[in-house]
Design an enzyme around this catalytic site. Sequence first.
Site, PDB file in Angstrom:
ATOM      1  N   ARG A 285      41.950  57.181 -10.882  1.00 25.89           N
ATOM      2  CA  ARG A 285      41.453  57.590 -12.354  1.00 25.89           C
ATOM      3  C   ARG A 285      41.635  58.878 -12.546  1.00 25.89           C
ATOM      4  O   ARG A 285      41.894  59.009 -14.029  1.00 25.89           O
ATOM      5  CB  ARG A 285      40.426  56.702 -12.614  1.00 25.89           C
ATOM      6  CG  ARG A 285      40.557  55.136 -12.558  1.00 25.89           C
ATOM      7  CD  ARG A 285      39.236  54.252 -12.209  1.00 25.89           C
ATOM      8  NE  ARG A 285      39.334  52.896 -12.162  1.00 25.89           N
ATOM      9  CZ  ARG A 285      40.102  51.962 -11.247  1.00 25.89           C
ATOM     10  NH1 ARG A 285      40.307  52.569 -10.122  1.00 25.89           N
ATOM     11  NH2 ARG A 285      39.825  50.496 -11.479  1.00 25.89           N
TER      12      ARG A 285
ATOM     13  N   ARG B 266      53.201  41.286  -4.726  1.00 24.75           N
ATOM     14  CA  ARG B 266      51.906  40.944  -5.680  1.00 24.75           C
ATOM     15  C   ARG B 266      52.024  40.631  -6.923  1.00 24.75           C
ATOM     16  O   ARG B 266      52.855  40.818  -7.597  1.00 24.75           O
ATOM     17  CB  ARG B 266      51.137  42.312  -5.344  1.00 24.75           C
ATOM     18  CG  ARG B 266      50.924  42.383  -3.796  1.00 24.75           C
ATOM     19  CD  ARG B 266      49.688  43.716  -3.625  1.00 24.75           C
ATOM     20  NE  ARG B 266      48.503  43.290  -3.929  1.00 24.75           N
ATOM     21  CZ  ARG B 266      47.498  44.319  -4.000  1.00 24.75           C
ATOM     22  NH1 ARG B 266      47.666  45.356  -3.765  1.00 24.75           N
ATOM     23  NH2 ARG B 266      46.417  43.924  -4.498  1.00 24.75           N
TER      24      ARG B 266
ATOM     25  N   GLY C 178      48.582  48.735  -5.697  1.00 21.34           N
ATOM     26  CA  GLY C 178      48.646  47.601  -6.705  1.00 21.34           C
ATOM     27  C   GLY C 178      47.593  48.328  -7.748  1.00 21.34           C
ATOM     28  O   GLY C 178      48.097  48.164  -9.079  1.00 21.34           O
TER      29      GLY C 178
ATOM     30  N   LYS D 219      45.910  40.441  -2.024  1.00 22.28           N
ATOM     31  CA  LYS D 219      45.629  41.721  -1.636  1.00 22.28           C
ATOM     32  C   LYS D 219      46.846  42.298  -0.996  1.00 22.28           C
ATOM     33  O   LYS D 219      47.812  41.752  -1.188  1.00 22.28           O
ATOM     34  CB  LYS D 219      44.520  42.024  -0.966  1.00 22.28           C
ATOM     35  CG  LYS D 219      43.108  41.727  -1.610  1.00 22.28           C
ATOM     36  CD  LYS D 219      42.986  42.469  -2.853  1.00 22.28           C
ATOM     37  CE  LYS D 219      41.609  42.233  -3.362  1.00 22.28           C
ATOM     38  NZ  LYS D 219      41.367  42.899  -4.619  1.00 22.28           N
TER      39      LYS D 219
ATOM     40  N   SER E 149      38.823  40.650 -11.408  1.00 19.10           N
ATOM     41  CA  SER E 149      39.559  42.140 -11.127  1.00 19.10           C
ATOM     42  C   SER E 149      39.133  43.324 -11.932  1.00 19.10           C
ATOM     43  O   SER E 149      39.699  43.380 -13.252  1.00 19.10           O
ATOM     44  CB  SER E 149      41.022  41.456 -11.067  1.00 19.10           C
ATOM     45  OG  SER E 149      41.901  42.681 -10.934  1.00 19.10           O
TER      46      SER E 149
ATOM     47  N   ASP F 113      37.033  44.755  -0.966  1.00 17.98           N
ATOM     48  CA  ASP F 113      37.950  45.396  -0.069  1.00 17.98           C
ATOM     49  C   ASP F 113      37.507  45.467   1.503  1.00 17.98           C
ATOM     50  O   ASP F 113      38.301  45.787   2.165  1.00 17.98           O
ATOM     51  CB  ASP F 113      38.371  46.686  -0.303  1.00 17.98           C
ATOM     52  CG  ASP F 113      39.318  46.720  -1.719  1.00 17.98           C
ATOM     53  OD1 ASP F 113      39.913  45.855  -2.082  1.00 17.98           O
ATOM     54  OD2 ASP F 113      39.186  47.837  -2.316  1.00 17.98           O
TER      55      ASP F 113
ATOM     56  N   SER G  58      39.821  54.400  -5.631  1.00 19.47           N
ATOM     57  CA  SER G  58      39.862  53.929  -7.192  1.00 19.47           C
ATOM     58  C   SER G  58      39.448  55.246  -7.984  1.00 19.47           C
ATOM     59  O   SER G  58      40.122  55.484  -9.008  1.00 19.47           O
ATOM     60  CB  SER G  58      38.804  52.746  -7.176  1.00 19.47           C
ATOM     61  OG  SER G  58      38.961  51.768  -6.559  1.00 19.47           O
TER      62      SER G  58
ATOM     63  N   ARG H 254      44.812  38.291   3.097  1.00 22.34           N
ATOM     64  CA  ARG H 254      43.829  38.887   4.279  1.00 22.34           C
ATOM     65  C   ARG H 254      43.134  37.623   4.824  1.00 22.34           C
ATOM     66  O   ARG H 254      42.575  37.788   5.790  1.00 22.34           O
ATOM     67  CB  ARG H 254      43.001  39.974   3.320  1.00 22.34           C
ATOM     68  CG  ARG H 254      43.756  41.168   3.154  1.00 22.34           C
ATOM     69  CD  ARG H 254      42.665  42.188   2.611  1.00 22.34           C
ATOM     70  NE  ARG H 254      43.450  43.471   2.561  1.00 22.34           N
ATOM     71  CZ  ARG H 254      43.042  44.319   1.626  1.00 22.34           C
ATOM     72  NH1 ARG H 254      41.956  44.206   1.060  1.00 22.34           N
ATOM     73  NH2 ARG H 254      43.711  45.579   1.760  1.00 22.34           N
TER      74      ARG H 254
ATOM     75  N   ARG I  63      44.253  47.892   5.639  1.00 18.95           N
ATOM     76  CA  ARG I  63      42.854  47.483   5.990  1.00 18.95           C
ATOM     77  C   ARG I  63      42.519  46.507   7.060  1.00 18.95           C
ATOM     78  O   ARG I  63      41.806  46.425   7.901  1.00 18.95           O
ATOM     79  CB  ARG I  63      42.028  46.894   4.569  1.00 18.95           C
ATOM     80  CG  ARG I  63      41.748  47.943   3.577  1.00 18.95           C
ATOM     81  CD  ARG I  63      40.892  47.770   2.545  1.00 18.95           C
ATOM     82  NE  ARG I  63      41.052  48.252   1.406  1.00 18.95           N
ATOM     83  CZ  ARG I  63      40.613  49.729   1.072  1.00 18.95           C
ATOM     84  NH1 ARG I  63      40.251  50.290   2.115  1.00 18.95           N
ATOM     85  NH2 ARG I  63      40.785  50.090   0.016  1.00 18.95           N
TER      86      ARG I  63
HETATM   87  C1  S3P Z   1      40.596  48.149  -7.309  1.00 19.73           C
HETATM   88  C2  S3P Z   1      40.273  47.034  -7.597  1.00 19.73           C
HETATM   89  C3  S3P Z   1      40.291  45.959  -6.706  1.00 19.73           C
HETATM   90  C4  S3P Z   1      40.347  46.419  -5.396  1.00 19.73           C
HETATM   91  C5  S3P Z   1      41.644  47.812  -4.970  1.00 19.73           C
HETATM   92  C6  S3P Z   1      41.141  48.688  -5.989  1.00 19.73           C
HETATM   93  C7  S3P Z   1      40.624  49.263  -8.478  1.00 19.73           C
HETATM   94  O1  S3P Z   1      41.611  45.268  -6.920  1.00 19.73           O
HETATM   95  O2  S3P Z   1      40.792  45.428  -4.317  1.00 19.73           O
HETATM   96  O3  S3P Z   1      41.559  48.093  -3.989  1.00 19.73           O
HETATM   97  O4  S3P Z   1      40.736  50.438  -8.163  1.00 19.73           O
HETATM   98  O5  S3P Z   1      40.538  48.855  -9.805  1.00 19.73           O
HETATM   99  P1  S3P Z   1      41.405  43.764  -7.861  1.00 19.73           P
HETATM  100  O6  S3P Z   1      41.393  44.334  -9.352  1.00 19.73           O
HETATM  101  O7  S3P Z   1      42.629  43.158  -7.894  1.00 19.73           O
HETATM  102  O8  S3P Z   1      40.100  43.125  -7.517  1.00 19.73           O
END
Ligand code: S3P
Length: 749
Positions: A332, A428, A400, A650, A474, A623, A328, A654, A703
């Site tokens: 960013r 997704r 995603g 996801k 989310s 996760d 994450s 899952r 995962r």
């Molecule tokens: C993430 C948010 C989560 C997580 C993903 C990474 C992020 O997803 O499951 O692996 O970096 O903002 P969701 O926002 O769909 O919960």
Amino acid sequence: MSLPLFEKVAFIGLGLIGSSLARVIIAEKLANQIVASTRSQKTLDDAKALGLIQEGYTNPIDAVQGADLVVLALPVRATQKVLEIIQPYLSEKTIITDVGSTKANVVEAAKAVYGDALPEGFVPGHPIAGSEHTGVHAGKVDLFAHHKVILTPLPSSADWAIQKLIQLWQASKAEVICMDVEKHDEVLAHTSHLPHLMAFNLVEQLANREDNLDIFRYAAGGFRDFSRIAASDPQMWHDIFFANKKAILNAVDGFEKQLAVIRKLIEDENSQALMGLLGHAQAARQHFNHMLANRPLMEKNKVTTQQFTILPGKKNFQGKFSVPGDKSVSHRSIMFGAIAEGTTHVTGFLEGEDALATLQAFRDMGVSIEGPKNGEVTIHGVGMHGLKAPASELYMGNSGTSMRLLSGMLSAQKFDSVMTGDASLTKRPMERIAKPLREMGALLQTTGDRGTPPISITGNQKLKGIHYDLPMASAQVKSGILLAGLWAEGETSVTEPEPTRDHSERMLRAFGYEVKTEGNRISLQGGGKLTATEIQVPSDISSAAFFMVGAAITEGSDVTLEAVGINPTRTGVIEILKQMGADISVENERIAGGEPIADIRIRGSRTLKGIHMPEDQVPLAIDEFPALFIAAACAEGQTVLTGAAELRVKESDRIQVMADGLKIMGIDCTPTDDGIIIEGKGKSGEWDAIFTGGEIESHHDHRIAMSFSMAGLRTSGEIKIVGTETVATSFPTFTELATEAGLAIQVTE
Ligand code: S3P
């Protein structure tokens, strides 16, 4: 016994390609009879001696009579003449194909003979395989294996003919792709004809120099590799360059333009831009194989490329490990660095495919990025208004996070864009981010079947700030909205039903952008700017979680995971494992780059117990549940999870995929709408095998693959995990580290 695919196959021409295909037909018993016609009697005699044909003729008419497949395996320029001769002797049911490198001119040749009413059985083709060697002796039965064969069916081509040719080429172990004639010629002009033209031309340039002997004598690997293809047949390339003239001239023009770009960068000593160009090209070269392999075009014939096999037996699970950087935070760092003013340095960057997809997307939008090299990345920010329109679709792979966060950023740009992804990402839900962005004035469409990717965004919209109550917890949706808010008029705010990971908020602040957090409400004002900074990416707690669970279920284990990010919005896995009774300690807490980190030590000293997992921890461990389900299976008593419906959307569903896998491995469990009930098989003080082994399908979900790998620490039978290539999206060193810790994983490609 089933009938062979063809009764009689006639080759017109029997060089490298024709004789290789004849070898395949013999090896796979695809025809009762093979004959050939060539101008050279010697070739026919040789082919007979090699056992490739039953009969050989110098007149093609003799060869094609009664044939149900005619393969034109001769120089393309001869097509028209041969067709004129054989046309009266072909039946309506004869399939006619060819193997030429250009296709529009083959179709023209056929039209010159047949007029516009081309035969149903006519389907041009092009196997993309070859060698510098030519002739009937050079043929090889495996010449086409793992290569691509392009068929270019015409509107007149019948399905029965196309299907039979697909079967024929698949029998040669080739990957068969259908595309239209023009597309074929354009693609080939760039990927094959231009490189050949450049190779011939470069050798010519050097050969014309006075010191050419020195140059060739000292020619190093670069010249050798680059010029290898200039040793191919001049007559053939002469013909191809004329046959595909229009597309090749376009490709040459593009080359000249690009050459002028790099020339100027060197002349001006523009170091930053030159690094940007070279880095972009290098990344494209390194990743295109993987990316292409996942394109929907290939999906139908997609084969699973990797599998893990984990052998039973008592294991030690020990050691100190640094797992790779947080996914994450890595995403960013690139996104914010790209739109900041100045140069951002990142260390600890995750060199996994997901974060690399983000990095590539920004390169495609004109941002100069150096690295990654040993986790270091340098991003030359272009400011809030400096991103450029990408030349084509942005490919997000399995990620995603890239797609949802970029939806927000791209909605605010001046240019249009399209984002695509792999088989998992394509399923997704994307309306969850598209809907609030539309409320802000964005124009975007989810063009898949059910609100799924690709996403198509029309730029140049004026965005206005909104307040949005998130219907689901989310961080991706929250972040996507806040990112669009950077360009929107006025304030953009969101309220979350429960706190989710706050890396966007923290990092925006680190880049000097004010973000307010008041309870569950997060807000920012549009129109500000980001200032470049240094980012230290902590190790990913989500990757560490597999080792935490591995240690918790293995007798006598002792594992320390160093410098792991313990941002309080991510530590649900530690809390849940503690509640299950795991022997876990968080040591040496410190701050690095604005994020709290610590070393996490975990020992296998007591049997875990089943619990009702606390719902308030669900978003904080979102996760980590696949790994936690493995822990629950090894616990004593029942574990119940509720309030986790998000797990169903996801990288895979899952809940279902884990339940299916656990059942295969002998665990009694019941998936529910928003969670699962797992009957743990553990007994206090006992460390026997819990799982029976079996074959697990990972459903393109990294995962799932890594969680079931850890089950290998308590299995009585072998575990096979199919489709493990996605592990590289988040944890490229997983098998290395797991092996070092004591798990016996075999990787089969
Ligand atoms: C993430 C948010 C989560 C997580 C993903 C990474 C992020 O997803 O499951 O692996 O970096 O903002 P969701 O926002 O769909 O919960």
